[in-house]
Design an enzyme around this catalytic site. Sequence first.
Site, PDB file in Angstrom:
ATOM      1  N   ARG A 280      -2.663 100.500 -16.683  1.00 48.45           N
ATOM      2  CA  ARG A 280      -4.007 100.294 -16.254  1.00 48.45           C
ATOM      3  C   ARG A 280      -5.078 100.393 -17.605  1.00 48.45           C
ATOM      4  O   ARG A 280      -4.593 102.102 -18.395  1.00 48.45           O
ATOM      5  CB  ARG A 280      -4.691 101.018 -15.332  1.00 48.45           C
ATOM      6  CG  ARG A 280      -4.602 100.000 -14.425  1.00 48.45           C
ATOM      7  CD  ARG A 280      -5.714  98.905 -14.033  1.00 48.45           C
ATOM      8  NE  ARG A 280      -4.846  98.491 -12.277  1.00 48.45           N
ATOM      9  CZ  ARG A 280      -4.199  97.438 -12.489  1.00 48.45           C
ATOM     10  NH1 ARG A 280      -3.669  96.934 -12.840  1.00 48.45           N
ATOM     11  NH2 ARG A 280      -4.247  96.861 -10.507  1.00 48.45           N
ATOM     12  N   GLU A 309     -11.193  93.425 -20.135  1.00 46.56           N
ATOM     13  CA  GLU A 309     -10.371  92.312 -19.786  1.00 46.56           C
ATOM     14  C   GLU A 309     -10.929  90.945 -19.727  1.00 46.56           C
ATOM     15  O   GLU A 309     -11.533  90.504 -19.021  1.00 46.56           O
ATOM     16  CB  GLU A 309      -9.103  92.244 -19.507  1.00 46.56           C
ATOM     17  CG  GLU A 309      -8.353  92.902 -19.339  1.00 46.56           C
ATOM     18  CD  GLU A 309      -6.850  93.595 -18.726  1.00 46.56           C
ATOM     19  OE1 GLU A 309      -6.871  92.724 -17.628  1.00 46.56           O
ATOM     20  OE2 GLU A 309      -6.080  93.757 -19.067  1.00 46.56           O
ATOM     21  N   HIS A 328      -2.785  90.547 -20.535  1.00 51.11           N
ATOM     22  CA  HIS A 328      -1.967  91.052 -18.389  1.00 51.11           C
ATOM     23  C   HIS A 328      -0.704  90.120 -17.797  1.00 51.11           C
ATOM     24  O   HIS A 328      -1.301  89.550 -16.884  1.00 51.11           O
ATOM     25  CB  HIS A 328      -3.533  90.675 -17.175  1.00 51.11           C
ATOM     26  CG  HIS A 328      -3.485  92.138 -16.813  1.00 51.11           C
ATOM     27  ND1 HIS A 328      -4.551  92.609 -16.366  1.00 51.11           N
ATOM     28  CD2 HIS A 328      -2.470  92.174 -15.542  1.00 51.11           C
ATOM     29  CE1 HIS A 328      -4.140  93.170 -15.557  1.00 51.11           C
ATOM     30  NE2 HIS A 328      -3.092  93.158 -15.076  1.00 51.11           N
TER      31      HIS A 328
END
Length: 592
Positions: A280, A309, A328
């Site tokens: 994370r 993000e 990601h």
Amino acid sequence: MSVISSWNLTISLNTTLSLSWRSSLPSRAIFPRPKKTRTLVVLAIALGAKPTVLVSEKLGDAGIQLLKTFANVDCSYNLSPEELCTKISLCDALIVRSGTKVTREVFESAMGRLKVVGRAGVGIDNVDISAATEHGCLVVNAPTANTIAAAEHGIALLTAVSRNVAQADASVKAGKWERNKYVGVSLVGKTLAVMGFGKVGSEVARRAKGLGMQVIAHDPYAPADRARAIGVELVSFEEALTTADFISLHMPLTPATSKMFNDEAFSRVKKGVRIINVARGGVIDEEALLRALDSGIVAQAALDVFTEEPPPQENKLVRHENVTVTPHLGASTTEAQEGVALEIAEAVVGALKGELAATAVNAPMVPAEVLLELSPYVALAEKLGRLAVQLAAGGSGVKFVKVTYASARGPDDLDTRLLRAMVTKGLIEPISSVFVNLVNADFIGKQRGLRLTEERIVLDGSPEKPLEFIQVRIANVESKFASAISNSGEITVEGRVKDGKPHLTKVGSFGVDVSLEGSIVLCRQSDQPGIIGKVGNILSEENVNVNFMSVGRIAPGKQAVMTIGLDEEPSRDALKKIGEITAVEEFVFLKL
């Protein structure tokens, strides 16, 4: 009194967070409105009406096909927040990934129709759990299907930074041939520190061992025998920082892990370390990492996740020449996407049928009258679990827990499932990213390997109140506060409800009495005049308010344990001063 029943539950704490006096341990004891959701859904099914499922982000075809066997499926991607709020009132379930924010406004716009939110993945940072609970909406996730994909991506980034793959690729495509500039480092013989030895972390460790790396791991609650089986040594946070050539992050994002890798942590790492993060974004202080890269303390970083993000265009970390970034992609393999799609589709369909999902993040199960009577004991059970896990020193991990309930009621008049779930919640949530409640406590516990035994003691007297006390004991572990070890050799904490508030009434073999609010300092000292005043002066100088205090002792002039309840968290300097008081033999700070 007599013991009338006991039973076992298998649980395990192979999660990732080291608790210390700086930890922030939030309380999330959430209980939805009981049966409204299930009644509405089952009624709709009984009448033959197909529920509608909105899928707001790309989901694997296997999952879509499974949903279509039971529901009308609306695949509408890239919805704006306003469009989502408009559409949601026509839907019984919503499936999202990490890009869709399921806010309070979404639940309010659903006007009671939305029954289930499914998160296709592990993290639920983008779902307002509190709002979901208030609106009677079940939230489920898919926590297992992408483990291997995330581990493989971690290894991909590890090898990429060791050989400058991304930078060399960009250089060649720019028409350059800079062999001397992009000389890499070998992985063989290097030390990799895996920070968080859960499912993904352990799979990364297995693969790194195959590359010839020396692997260590930091996770105070991971079982030592499981680490040994892989050939991994469990070490302290400090040792991991100071000895690792590569650091790979695999802990959840909790208040205690937020910005765990900050300026202070980077000041202790081995110079030239390389850092990989597929966990994370928030576990790294991005500004601190940028400073560490610019100073050369960190040689390179590979980041798949960010605090925001997608990151802003002007993000200096993304543009840094010694940083490799991916958008990601941890779970982005064909196989993982199909696995996650099936897992979340099964959970959502089961929930719409009125079944209790094993991956539920919240769940409507507690009758209002039971919750009303047990609510102060619910808070007591959770806080005793939180205290107990903070007192454990880690190392071999917390595996054996015994919970004792003392009551004048018979076994048929006291259902302890909720209390058991709350003890489990207190033990697991501070060191994990999962939410624990009555529905998922047993499931989550079984995944993590702890053996929890419940025992009821029947007392003589009036059964007017449900419980006299709750006791939590942890066996086969060392303690950060030696006085918490009782005569039986176990970490022992015991509590009662007084005037509707949970109180700590026993630590180890010492009787105490302190309200379980805010923070607690436990001190063992020689029983002599002036100690209370000295500790009080240190705290008053810091403007820290004492809300409760008690002293339990063996005998006059012998050892005593002082328990202090605090409204604010003392500074590190204040705690150091308390520890330097001559008569204080040991102390520990605990955050509730």
